[in-house]
Design an enzyme around this catalytic site. Sequence first.
Site, mmCIF file in Angstrom:
data_model
loop_
_atom_site.group_PDB
_atom_site.id
_atom_site.type_symbol
_atom_site.label_atom_id
_atom_site.label_comp_id
_atom_site.label_asym_id
_atom_site.label_seq_id
_atom_site.Cartn_x
_atom_site.Cartn_y
_atom_site.Cartn_z
ATOM 1 N N SER A 95 0.797 -1.235 0.000
ATOM 2 C CA SER A 95 0.000 0.000 0.000
ATOM 3 C C SER A 95 0.826 1.280 0.000
ATOM 4 C CB SER A 95 -0.968 0.007 1.180
ATOM 5 O OG SER A 95 -2.058 -0.833 0.912
ATOM 6 N N LYS A 98 -0.027 3.764 -2.646
ATOM 7 C CA LYS A 98 -1.000 4.843 -2.459
ATOM 8 C C LYS A 98 -0.328 6.205 -2.314
ATOM 9 C CE LYS A 98 -4.648 2.010 -0.350
ATOM 10 N NZ LYS A 98 -4.027 0.677 -0.252
ATOM 11 N N ASP A 188 -9.605 -13.391 -2.710
ATOM 12 C CA ASP A 188 -10.086 -12.157 -2.093
ATOM 13 C C ASP A 188 -11.415 -11.690 -2.681
ATOM 14 O OD1 ASP A 188 -8.001 -11.831 -0.331
ATOM 15 O OD2 ASP A 188 -6.807 -10.610 -1.693
ATOM 16 N N SER A 343 -6.076 3.318 4.581
ATOM 17 C CA SER A 343 -5.540 2.578 3.442
ATOM 18 C C SER A 343 -6.663 1.939 2.610
ATOM 19 C CB SER A 343 -4.564 1.504 3.926
ATOM 20 O OG SER A 343 -3.734 1.070 2.880
ATOM 21 N N ASN A 344 -7.589 2.766 2.166
ATOM 22 C CA ASN A 344 -8.764 2.290 1.448
ATOM 23 C C ASN A 344 -8.431 2.023 -0.022
ATOM 24 O OD1 ASN A 344 -11.348 2.325 -0.033
ATOM 25 N ND2 ASN A 344 -12.203 2.780 1.985
ATOM 26 N N ASN A 345 -8.443 0.757 -0.394
ATOM 27 C CA ASN A 345 -8.060 0.375 -1.757
ATOM 28 C C ASN A 345 -9.021 0.888 -2.817
ATOM 29 O OD1 ASN A 345 -5.865 -1.050 -0.792
ATOM 30 N ND2 ASN A 345 -7.014 -2.947 -0.600
ATOM 31 N N THR A 456 1.736 2.996 5.562
ATOM 32 C CA THR A 456 2.053 1.597 5.774
ATOM 33 C C THR A 456 1.741 0.788 4.520
ATOM 34 O OG1 THR A 456 -0.173 1.291 6.652
ATOM 35 C CG2 THR A 456 1.582 1.716 8.251
ATOM 36 N N GLY A 457 2.212 -0.463 4.510
ATOM 37 C CA GLY A 457 1.897 -1.379 3.423
ATOM 38 C C GLY A 457 2.049 -2.809 3.903
ATOM 39 N N SER A 458 1.097 -3.669 3.547
ATOM 40 C CA SER A 458 1.132 -5.060 4.016
ATOM 41 C C SER A 458 0.537 -6.001 2.987
ATOM 42 C CB SER A 458 0.330 -5.214 5.321
ATOM 43 O OG SER A 458 0.709 -4.271 6.284
ATOM 44 N N LEU A 459 1.318 -6.996 2.600
ATOM 45 C CA LEU A 459 0.876 -8.116 1.778
ATOM 46 C C LEU A 459 1.606 -9.342 2.324
ATOM 47 C CD1 LEU A 459 1.133 -6.797 -1.906
ATOM 48 C CD2 LEU A 459 -0.901 -6.996 -0.513
#
Length: 547
Positions: A95, A98, A188, A343-345, A456-459
Amino acid sequence: MSRPVIHADRRRPRGRLGPVVLGLACTLTLTFTALSVVSSPAGAGPSDTGLKGALDTILADSRMDGGAASVVIADAATGERLYQRDSTDRLMPASNTKLVTSAAAMELLGPDYRFRTDVLSTGRRHGTVLRGDLYLRGGGDPTTLAKDYDQLAADLAATGVTRVTGRVVADDTRFDNQRLGRAWAADDESSYYSAQISPLTLAPDTDYDSGTVVVEALPGAAPGDKPLVRLTPPTDYVRIDISGTTVAPGQADTLAVERQHGTNTITVSGNIPVGASATKEWVAVWEPTGYAAAVFSDALARHGVRVAGRPLLGRPTPPGARPVASKSSIPLKELLLPFMKLSNNMHAETLTKAIGYETAGRGSWSAGLAAINGYLKKEGVTTTTLRQVDGSGLSRMNVIPAGQLTTLLLSVRDAPWYADWHASLPVACATDRAVGGTLRSRMCATPAALNARAKTGSLTGASALSGYVTDAGGRELVFSVVLNNYLASSVKSVEDAIVVTLAKSDTAGGTIAAVPVPMPVPVPPQRERRAKPPADLECAWQKPAFC
């Protein structure tokens, strides 16, 4: 819609979480203590004050064994790179993508940009009868709530119309019909953070999770009863299939909620004990255009306006149609807050397509990404070194070196919209969710608390943190930390240790106090309801629990 992959900041666990549990991805309880003082070697240059030794020590953490790290620290005022570790390596930013999309949107759309949703007609009035079709035209607004569609219906009813001889026609032609991003994960599909993208959609809450419905299941009064299910907003657009059962108190709670592939049938299965708390799940609908049209049609009926036939989807509004009612969104500079803090995709993807529409007349990912690429070039980013395939970072095909993220973070500081953009970044340990966002429980009781602002970013196997922090000497720093290919459950504490080290040190002086990397507090075993563990998701996606 072609659904998402295991990605960046966007996923809630499936099913009820019960008491809020400290999630590895977002709510680590960390204890930071000074490790050792690393002195500058004799003859060290202006960029070598022991920072390299301190950060190298942090990145040597065993959780990063076999993994990859791209890290850059820079002086915000001068742009001088104070530390670089594989700064040109192309890694998945999750993320952190973004940062790119939001900055481009502020520049190309403008801070005051608003989306519009319109009700129009080509028919003629005959007393209280409107002869012809009623067009509901979507402009891309991801913040439209059920109450907004109700107000549009009320506005029409207030003109005296009680019957429409035609149909409600849902015009979603502002964007193309590609609903899902490139290489999004199939598992997902029903997850709220990877909802389908349409310019005509609906959010069930003020987090503005567009294209989703909230399903809440409660136990029945006695064993053997079916669970009680509530929808927000109430709608017949989705069908609830209840195969679950209420069981005696003390038995295992195995209730699960999920939408079936390619349909709007949501199954509620498993067992829920008498007296148990509700299972609450945010579920992405199939075809959000139809969802919005259905909710609007229901609103018309409540306000006494009868419409012939079912809504017709995907037809453009004819030229010359007369406006009947309209609704404008909040300006972009305000939309940035829920977008970036949480963090709204879906906001990211909507903005990407809106950029394409406004710059090239095509509301598509390809047009939007081309415009974003052009913007990045003007900011000095070397776009030939990166690949961006969506706006949110949900796709694992996105690769951006930390060096290029740093260039962008430095370049935007003189933009006229920078203050609003900077304010949208999550703030470390700011307890108000609208301020701290995905950082609200990180770096608390450290010099970085209420200091560091970062995305932030998370996968799965990808984590990132990029933003700004002020060091102990008052110097503002830019940092970008992108970590990939680790097998540990979480490396958020590695990122935090780097930022805390920067915050507690005088990076322009002679010493850098390295901060050790604490281990995450173990999370108690709990029933697994989701395909991905918490550390693989942005904590804001783990509803109903929050960061």
